[in-house]
Motif scaffolding. Structure first.
Motif, PDB file in Angstrom:
ATOM      1  N   PRO A   8      88.525  24.981 108.482  1.00 34.08           N
ATOM      2  CA  PRO A   8      89.923  24.633 108.242  1.00 34.08           C
ATOM      3  C   PRO A   8      90.385  25.278 106.944  1.00 34.08           C
ATOM      4  CG  PRO A   8      88.504  22.769 107.752  1.00 34.08           C
ATOM      5  CD  PRO A   8      87.630  23.851 108.320  1.00 34.08           C
ATOM      6  N   PRO A   9      91.656  25.582 106.872  1.00 30.52           N
ATOM      7  CA  PRO A   9      92.139  26.189 105.629  1.00 30.52           C
ATOM      8  C   PRO A   9      92.013  25.214 104.474  1.00 30.52           C
ATOM      9  CG  PRO A   9      93.971  25.607 107.070  1.00 30.52           C
ATOM     10  CD  PRO A   9      92.706  25.358 107.834  1.00 30.52           C
ATOM     11  N   ALA A  10      91.865  25.762 103.292  1.00 23.98           N
ATOM     12  CA  ALA A  10      91.787  24.917 102.098  1.00 23.98           C
ATOM     13  C   ALA A  10      93.106  24.185 101.920  1.00 23.98           C
ATOM     14  CB  ALA A  10      91.483  25.776 100.881  1.00 23.98           C
ATOM     15  N   VAL A  11      93.023  22.998 101.412  1.00 20.33           N
ATOM     16  CA  VAL A  11      94.197  22.180 101.159  1.00 20.33           C
ATOM     17  C   VAL A  11      94.973  22.774  99.986  1.00 20.33           C
ATOM     18  CG1 VAL A  11      94.957  19.890 100.426  1.00 20.33           C
ATOM     19  CG2 VAL A  11      93.082  20.111 102.051  1.00 20.33           C
ATOM     20  N   THR A  12      96.274  22.839 100.129  1.00 24.45           N
ATOM     21  CA  THR A  12      97.131  23.339  99.051  1.00 24.45           C
ATOM     22  C   THR A  12      97.933  22.180  98.461  1.00 24.45           C
ATOM     23  OG1 THR A  12      99.069  23.773 100.425  1.00 24.45           O
ATOM     24  CG2 THR A  12      97.399  25.528 100.302  1.00 24.45           C
ATOM     25  N   GLY A  13      98.540  22.417  97.345  1.00 23.87           N
ATOM     26  CA  GLY A  13      99.340  21.391  96.687  1.00 23.87           C
ATOM     27  C   GLY A  13     100.559  20.970  97.484  1.00 23.87           C
ATOM     28  N   SER A  14     101.023  21.823  98.409  1.00 26.36           N
ATOM     29  CA  SER A  14     102.221  21.500  99.187  1.00 26.36           C
ATOM     30  C   SER A  14     101.917  20.837 100.532  1.00 26.36           C
ATOM     31  CB  SER A  14     103.061  22.760  99.398  1.00 26.36           C
ATOM     32  OG  SER A  14     102.317  23.722 100.112  1.00 26.36           O
ATOM     33  N   ASP A  15     100.633  20.770 100.919  1.00 26.92           N
ATOM     34  CA  ASP A  15     100.273  20.067 102.148  1.00 26.92           C
ATOM     35  C   ASP A  15     100.529  18.576 101.979  1.00 26.92           C
ATOM     36  OD1 ASP A  15      99.333  22.200 103.755  1.00 26.92           O
ATOM     37  OD2 ASP A  15      97.420  22.170 102.699  1.00 26.92           O
ATOM     38  N   ARG A  16     100.826  17.921 103.093  1.00 31.00           N
ATOM     39  CA  ARG A  16     101.044  16.476 103.091  1.00 31.00           C
ATOM     40  C   ARG A  16      99.961  15.835 103.960  1.00 31.00           C
ATOM     41  NH1 ARG A  16     106.238  15.636 105.583  1.00 31.00           N
ATOM     42  NH2 ARG A  16     106.046  17.731 106.389  1.00 31.00           N
ATOM     43  N   PRO A  17      98.880  15.352 103.343  1.00 33.32           N
ATOM     44  CA  PRO A  17      97.772  14.794 104.126  1.00 33.32           C
ATOM     45  C   PRO A  17      98.078  13.389 104.638  1.00 33.32           C
ATOM     46  CG  PRO A  17      97.278  14.661 101.798  1.00 33.32           C
ATOM     47  CD  PRO A  17      98.583  15.389 101.914  1.00 33.32           C
ATOM     48  N   ARG A  18      97.484  13.083 105.782  1.00 32.77           N
ATOM     49  CA  ARG A  18      97.556  11.740 106.346  1.00 32.77           C
ATOM     50  C   ARG A  18      96.249  11.488 107.084  1.00 32.77           C
ATOM     51  NH1 ARG A  18     101.966  13.515 110.705  1.00 32.77           N
ATOM     52  NH2 ARG A  18     100.573  14.660 112.081  1.00 32.77           N
ATOM     53  N   LEU A  19      95.912  10.219 107.221  1.00 36.61           N
ATOM     54  CA  LEU A  19      94.724   9.890 108.004  1.00 36.61           C
ATOM     55  C   LEU A  19      94.968  10.271 109.457  1.00 36.61           C
ATOM     56  CD1 LEU A  19      93.691   6.393 106.636  1.00 36.61           C
ATOM     57  CD2 LEU A  19      92.666   8.607 106.131  1.00 36.61           C
ATOM     58  N   ALA A  20      93.936  10.764 110.106  1.00 28.32           N
ATOM     59  CA  ALA A  20      94.037  11.063 111.528  1.00 28.32           C
ATOM     60  C   ALA A  20      94.268   9.754 112.288  1.00 28.32           C
ATOM     61  CB  ALA A  20      92.756  11.748 112.006  1.00 28.32           C
ATOM     62  N   ARG A  21      94.870   9.846 113.448  1.00 18.94           N
ATOM     63  CA  ARG A  21      95.211   8.649 114.230  1.00 18.94           C
ATOM     64  C   ARG A  21      94.005   7.782 114.559  1.00 18.94           C
ATOM     65  NH1 ARG A  21     100.523   9.221 116.796  1.00 18.94           N
ATOM     66  NH2 ARG A  21     101.231  11.336 116.385  1.00 18.94           N
ATOM     67  N   HIS A  22      92.869   8.395 114.737  1.00 19.88           N
ATOM     68  CA  HIS A  22      91.667   7.660 115.142  1.00 19.88           C
ATOM     69  C   HIS A  22      90.830   7.177 113.961  1.00 19.88           C
ATOM     70  CE1 HIS A  22      90.570  11.877 114.698  1.00 19.88           C
ATOM     71  NE2 HIS A  22      89.381  11.434 114.325  1.00 19.88           N
ATOM     72  N   VAL A  23      91.372   7.280 112.743  1.00 15.63           N
ATOM     73  CA  VAL A  23      90.644   6.911 111.534  1.00 15.63           C
ATOM     74  C   VAL A  23      91.408   5.789 110.832  1.00 15.63           C
ATOM     75  CG1 VAL A  23      89.861   7.748 109.280  1.00 15.63           C
ATOM     76  CG2 VAL A  23      89.714   9.231 111.271  1.00 15.63           C
ATOM     77  N   ARG A  24      90.643   4.853 110.274  1.00 16.78           N
ATOM     78  CA  ARG A  24      91.264   3.737 109.562  1.00 16.78           C
ATOM     79  C   ARG A  24      90.555   3.534 108.236  1.00 16.78           C
ATOM     80  NH1 ARG A  24      90.645  -1.998 110.065  1.00 16.78           N
ATOM     81  NH2 ARG A  24      89.024  -1.614 111.598  1.00 16.78           N
ATOM     82  N   LEU A  25      91.327   3.311 107.192  1.00 21.09           N
ATOM     83  CA  LEU A  25      90.800   2.986 105.873  1.00 21.09           C
ATOM     84  C   LEU A  25      90.716   1.471 105.785  1.00 21.09           C
ATOM     85  CD1 LEU A  25      90.044   3.895 102.961  1.00 21.09           C
ATOM     86  CD2 LEU A  25      92.486   3.746 102.410  1.00 21.09           C
ATOM     87  N   ALA A  26      89.536   0.949 105.430  1.00 26.18           N
ATOM     88  CA  ALA A  26      89.345  -0.502 105.365  1.00 26.18           C
ATOM     89  C   ALA A  26      88.396  -0.844 104.222  1.00 26.18           C
ATOM     90  CB  ALA A  26      88.774  -1.010 106.690  1.00 26.18           C
ATOM     91  N   PHE A  27      88.452  -2.092 103.802  1.00 23.26           N
ATOM     92  CA  PHE A  27      87.505  -2.586 102.810  1.00 23.26           C
ATOM     93  C   PHE A  27      86.386  -3.300 103.550  1.00 23.26           C
ATOM     94  CE2 PHE A  27      85.778  -5.647  99.787  1.00 23.26           C
ATOM     95  CZ  PHE A  27      85.494  -4.803  98.739  1.00 23.26           C
ATOM     96  N   ASP A  28      85.141  -2.920 103.261  1.00 28.56           N
ATOM     97  CA  ASP A  28      83.979  -3.543 103.883  1.00 28.56           C
ATOM     98  C   ASP A  28      83.419  -4.574 102.906  1.00 28.56           C
ATOM     99  OD1 ASP A  28      81.465  -4.256 104.835  1.00 28.56           O
ATOM    100  OD2 ASP A  28      80.971  -2.230 105.486  1.00 28.56           O
ATOM    101  N   PRO A  29      83.581  -5.874 103.212  1.00 28.61           N
ATOM    102  CA  PRO A  29      83.112  -6.900 102.276  1.00 28.61           C
ATOM    103  C   PRO A  29      81.598  -6.910 102.108  1.00 28.61           C
ATOM    104  CG  PRO A  29      83.982  -7.900 104.286  1.00 28.61           C
ATOM    105  CD  PRO A  29      84.236  -6.433 104.378  1.00 28.61           C
ATOM    106  N   THR A  30      80.867  -6.488 103.108  1.00 27.36           N
ATOM    107  CA  THR A  30      79.407  -6.444 103.004  1.00 27.36           C
ATOM    108  C   THR A  30      78.969  -5.406 101.978  1.00 27.36           C
ATOM    109  OG1 THR A  30      79.203  -7.100 105.310  1.00 27.36           O
ATOM    110  CG2 THR A  30      77.264  -6.119 104.295  1.00 27.36           C
TER     111      THR A  30
END
Length: 101
Positions: A8-30
């Motif tokens: 994949p191309p290197a990320v540039t300062g003007s790119d707007r990143p987002r999580l992919a639809r199938h990915v979720r950011l969560a806190f794991d209490p364990t």
């Protein structure tokens, strides 16, 4: 002979990143850490990884994310943020919305 895999191309300062639809950011209490939940995979985040990904909403540019993190932590190396996002884009955890998209 198989063609070489494309990077994949290197990320540039003007790119707007987002999580992919199938990915979720969560806190794991364990683990007491933030994780990325990806089908059949859990990526444990260390350091500022969760802070970076928490700002990846598809609206902010990478430069804006670096600025926001800089306001929080004073010094945030732009190249480290871009490398982190480039690695996650290669794993298809992060999508890059082009500057004109």
């Amino acid at each position: 002979m198989d063609p070489a895999p494309t990077r994949p191309p290197a990320v540039t300062g003007s790119d707007r990143p987002r999580l992919a639809r199938h990915v979720r950011l969560a806190f794991d209490p364990t683990r007491q850490r933030h994780v990325l939940l990806h089908p059949e995979t859990v990526v444990v985040l260390h350091g500022s990884g969760a802070d970076i990904l928490g700002l990846c909403d598809g609206r902010r540019t990478v430069a804006e994310i670096v600025d926001e993190l800089g306001a929080r932590y004073q010094v945030v190396p732009d190249d480290e943020v871009r490398r982190f996002l480039t690695r996650l884009a290669a794993r298809r955890c992060v999508e890059l919305v082009p500057a004109d998209g």
